[in-house]
Design a protein around this motif. Structure first.
Motif, short mmCIF file in Angstrom:
data_model
loop_
_atom_site.label_atom_id
_atom_site.label_comp_id
_atom_site.label_asym_id
_atom_site.label_seq_id
_atom_site.Cartn_x
_atom_site.Cartn_y
_atom_site.Cartn_z
N THR A 114 7.31 -0.32 9.96
CA THR A 114 7.60 1.11 9.97
C THR A 114 9.07 1.39 9.73
OG1 THR A 114 5.74 1.67 11.41
CG2 THR A 114 7.60 3.18 11.43
N GLU A 115 9.93 0.59 10.36
CA GLU A 115 11.37 0.86 10.26
C GLU A 115 11.94 0.53 8.89
OE1 GLU A 115 13.88 0.53 13.98
OE2 GLU A 115 12.45 -1.11 14.27
N THR A 116 11.19 -0.19 8.07
CA THR A 116 11.68 -0.52 6.73
C THR A 116 11.34 0.56 5.71
OG1 THR A 116 9.69 -1.67 5.95
CG2 THR A 116 11.25 -2.95 7.28
N LEU A 117 10.45 1.46 6.07
CA LEU A 117 9.98 2.46 5.11
C LEU A 117 11.02 3.56 4.92
CD1 LEU A 117 6.26 2.78 6.27
CD2 LEU A 117 7.24 1.26 4.53
N GLN A 118 11.14 4.00 3.72
CA GLN A 118 12.12 5.04 3.39
C GLN A 118 11.49 6.42 3.46
OE1 GLN A 118 15.38 4.04 2.93
NE2 GLN A 118 14.44 2.10 3.54
N ARG A 119 10.71 6.62 4.50
CA ARG A 119 10.05 7.92 4.70
C ARG A 119 9.67 8.05 6.17
NH1 ARG A 119 4.71 7.27 5.67
NH2 ARG A 119 3.68 5.33 5.03
N PRO A 120 9.45 9.28 6.64
CA PRO A 120 8.99 9.45 8.01
C PRO A 120 7.56 8.92 8.18
CG PRO A 120 9.88 11.50 7.11
CD PRO A 120 9.71 10.57 5.97
N VAL A 121 7.28 8.41 9.36
CA VAL A 121 5.92 7.99 9.73
C VAL A 121 5.54 8.79 10.98
CG1 VAL A 121 4.46 6.10 10.51
CG2 VAL A 121 6.23 5.68 8.78
N SER A 122 4.62 9.71 10.83
CA SER A 122 4.25 10.57 11.96
C SER A 122 3.48 9.78 13.02
CB SER A 122 3.39 11.74 11.48
OG SER A 122 2.10 11.28 11.10
N GLY A 123 3.47 10.34 14.21
CA GLY A 123 2.69 9.72 15.27
C GLY A 123 1.22 9.64 14.92
N GLU A 124 0.70 10.67 14.27
CA GLU A 124 -0.71 10.67 13.87
C GLU A 124 -0.99 9.55 12.87
OE1 GLU A 124 -1.85 14.51 12.49
OE2 GLU A 124 -1.69 15.45 14.49
N GLU A 125 -0.08 9.36 11.93
CA GLU A 125 -0.25 8.30 10.93
C GLU A 125 -0.20 6.92 11.60
OE1 GLU A 125 1.78 6.79 6.70
OE2 GLU A 125 2.72 8.39 7.89
N PHE A 126 0.74 6.76 12.52
CA PHE A 126 0.88 5.49 13.22
C PHE A 126 -0.36 5.19 14.06
CE2 PHE A 126 2.35 2.65 16.56
CZ PHE A 126 3.18 1.76 15.88
N ILE A 127 -0.85 6.18 14.78
CA ILE A 127 -2.04 6.01 15.61
C ILE A 127 -3.25 5.62 14.75
CG2 ILE A 127 -3.75 7.29 16.98
CD1 ILE A 127 -1.35 8.79 18.23
N THR A 128 -3.40 6.26 13.60
CA THR A 128 -4.53 5.94 12.72
C THR A 128 -4.48 4.48 12.28
OG1 THR A 128 -4.48 8.23 11.91
CG2 THR A 128 -5.78 6.64 10.65
N ALA A 129 -3.29 4.01 11.91
CA ALA A 129 -3.14 2.62 11.50
C ALA A 129 -3.40 1.67 12.67
CB ALA A 129 -1.75 2.39 10.93
N LEU A 130 -2.91 2.04 13.85
CA LEU A 130 -3.12 1.22 15.04
C LEU A 130 -4.61 1.09 15.36
CD1 LEU A 130 -1.63 -0.21 17.48
CD2 LEU A 130 -1.92 1.95 18.70
N VAL A 131 -5.30 2.21 15.35
CA VAL A 131 -6.74 2.21 15.64
C VAL A 131 -7.50 1.37 14.61
CG1 VAL A 131 -8.81 3.64 15.75
CG2 VAL A 131 -6.72 4.39 16.89
N THR A 132 -7.13 1.56 13.33
CA THR A 132 -7.81 0.83 12.26
C THR A 132 -7.71 -0.68 12.49
OG1 THR A 132 -7.21 2.62 10.73
CG2 THR A 132 -8.00 0.57 9.77
N GLY A 133 -6.50 -1.14 12.76
CA GLY A 133 -6.30 -2.57 12.97
C GLY A 133 -7.03 -3.10 14.18
N ILE A 134 -6.98 -2.37 15.29
CA ILE A 134 -7.63 -2.83 16.52
C ILE A 134 -9.15 -2.84 16.36
CG2 ILE A 134 -8.11 -2.16 18.92
CD1 ILE A 134 -5.15 -1.43 19.17
N GLU A 135 -9.69 -1.83 15.69
CA GLU A 135 -11.14 -1.79 15.49
C GLU A 135 -11.64 -3.01 14.71
OE1 GLU A 135 -13.44 0.46 16.82
OE2 GLU A 135 -11.60 0.89 17.95
N VAL A 136 -10.97 -3.32 13.60
CA VAL A 136 -11.39 -4.46 12.78
C VAL A 136 -11.17 -5.77 13.53
CG1 VAL A 136 -10.91 -5.74 10.66
CG2 VAL A 136 -11.01 -3.23 10.62
#
Length: 454
Positions: A114-136
């Motif tokens: 996340t910290e390497t990206l040259q753009r904002p990462v919203s909490g909603e976007e981060f949560i979606t990615a977190l959930v996706t990874g944990i589910e799989v």
């Protein structure tokens, strides 16, 4: 094609499709992970790894949570070291059906990239990615349980690489084909042997899984290929690492109502193997009862524990030599509960494990496995010497240990646990600010703002 099905689901999942209960579970999981990572940053396992690898660090883009020097490193090493720190106290979350610690590999990889990206990462976007990874990650774990674990694999790391790759693929908005290749690159990096439990290398497993998953997604994003049937093929991940293969049905349940694995996540009140928790819970309660009855610890003749068979298989170390080994000793857990009335990371310091009074009581504790016992249940009987030579035991039966699905930790208990771990590292004021920030994860416009606290 199961791998492609996962990749398609990963690509299409939207925050708006997450039930509120799933979002809450994700926030709690990240909150708990942050506290564990900060609390584990100064552990020897973390500091040795950090100091040994420092000459090889790349551009300092990503923070190491809890570092006194506000240290940053490249994303891959940050994923590795934060993953180690998050697990080293064995205080992190647990998916009880598989005993996977799911957030460690996924969150460490996500925060690193996340910290390497040259753009904002919203909490909603981060949560979606977190959930996706944990589910799989957890569906893969369920697919190979229990033979995979019985073979001797550390299931947190063997599934964690896949979960981390999926989460980073989601955050990077990879195409389904790219995500499928990332899954394959991660799956081929199988890591983690149960033989390492009780050593520094156990915590290396989720850190390396985070690093491997992050690398897999980055490679795939640049056109690196793998098998598109990496999970389900005859010589793919599932069939190589287990005698079980339930993946197709489990993958079909991804995102279905009532089938969100992250909602089954539990949080540890004690920093040790979760199968010990019923014993510790009961012994802490007995600590107060013994005091109220006017009994003395030195008059204890023996303690009889009746536990689930997995307790002795996983935590049967009778004479732990240090804090890491004590996390796999039901005898140490019972002793500190009875003697000290608490079980925080402080009771797993080497000095406590080798304390003469703790050892004396530990040697009086005996455990018997009973197949009728549930994993979150136990019975404890404490016997005392008396003038007549006999004394009625003081007993405690634990139906459901605190931290289990039936008796989950409350928000206030999770916050107290967070404070216990973070205040010695960050101080009270900064810890309170980090705590508030993490509880508001879904409301942040840019999650990279967490770096202000570290």
């Amino acid at each position: 094609m199961v791998t492609k099905t996962i990749a398609n689901w990963t690509s299409s999942l939207a925050y708006s499709s997450l039930p509120p209960s799933t979002t809450r579970s994700a926030i709690q999981s990240f909150y708990n992970w942050t506290g564990c990572t900060v609390g584990g940053n100064a552990h020897p396992a973390t500091t040795i790894a950090r100091n040994a690898l420092a000459p090889f660090f790349g551009a300092p883009t990503s923070m190491l949570l809890g570092s006194h020097q506000h240290q940053k490193t490249d994303a891959q090493h940050a994923a590795l070291l934060n993953g180690i720190a998050s697990h080293v106290h064995d205080y992190d979350d647990t998916h009880l059906e598989t005993i996977i610690h799911p957030t460690g590999p996924v969150a460490a990889a996500l925060l690193g990239i996340t910290e390497t990206l040259q753009r904002p990462v919203s909490g909603e976007e981060f949560i979606t990615a977190l959930v996706t990874g944990i589910e799989v990650e957890c569906k893969c774990g369920l697919a190979v349980w229990p033979s995979h674990y019985d073979f001797g694999w550390h299931i947190t790391s063997t599934t964690g690489s896949i979960g981390a790759a999926v989460a980073v693929s989601k955050l990077l908005d990879l195409s389904p084909d790219q995500s499928a290749h990332a899954i394959g690159i991660a799956a081929t990096q199988v890591i983690g042997l149960r033989e390492m439990f009780g050593s520094h290398t156990k915590s290396f497993h989720p850190g390396r899984a985070a690093q491997n998953g992050l690398m897999a997604a980055i490679l795939a994003s640049n056109g690196y290929t793998s098998s598109l049937e990496a999970l389900e093929a005859k010589r793919g991940w599932v069939n190589v690492v287990s005698d079980d293969n339930k993946l197709e049905d489990l993958v079909a349940s991804l995102g279905k109502e009532g089938a969100w694995e992250i909602e089954k996540n539990s949080f540890k009140p004690f920093p040790c193997g979760i199968v010990i928790h019923p014993v510790i819970d009961g012994c802490i309660q007995l600590h107060g009862v013994i005091d109220d009855c006017g009994k003395r610890n030195e008059d204890i003749t023996d303690v009889q524990l009746t536990v689930h068979p997995l307790v002795l298989e996983l935590t049967g170390k009778t004479k732990p030599r240090d804090g890491l080994e004590a996390k796999f000793s039901v005898y140490h857990g019972a002793a500190i509960g009875l003697l000290l009335g608490q079980a925080t990371p402080g009771q797993y310091e080497d000095a406590v494990v080798t304390d003469a009074e703790v050892i004396s009581l530990r040697d009086k504790i005996h455990a018997t496995a009973d197949e009728k016992c549930r994993p979150d249940e136990c019975h404890i009987a404490v016997n005392f010497a008396s003038a007549s030579g006999t004394s009625a035991p003081i007993e405690k039966h634990v139906d459901h240990a605190v931290g289990s699905v039936h008796c989950p930790m409350s928000v206030s208990q999770l916050t107290e646990k967070f404070m216990i771990q973070c205040v010695p590292v960050l101080g009270l004021e900064r810890t309170q600010k980090v705590s508030e920030w993490c509880w508001a994860l879904d409301r942040h416009e840019d999650i990279r703002g967490i770096k202000e606290f570290f």
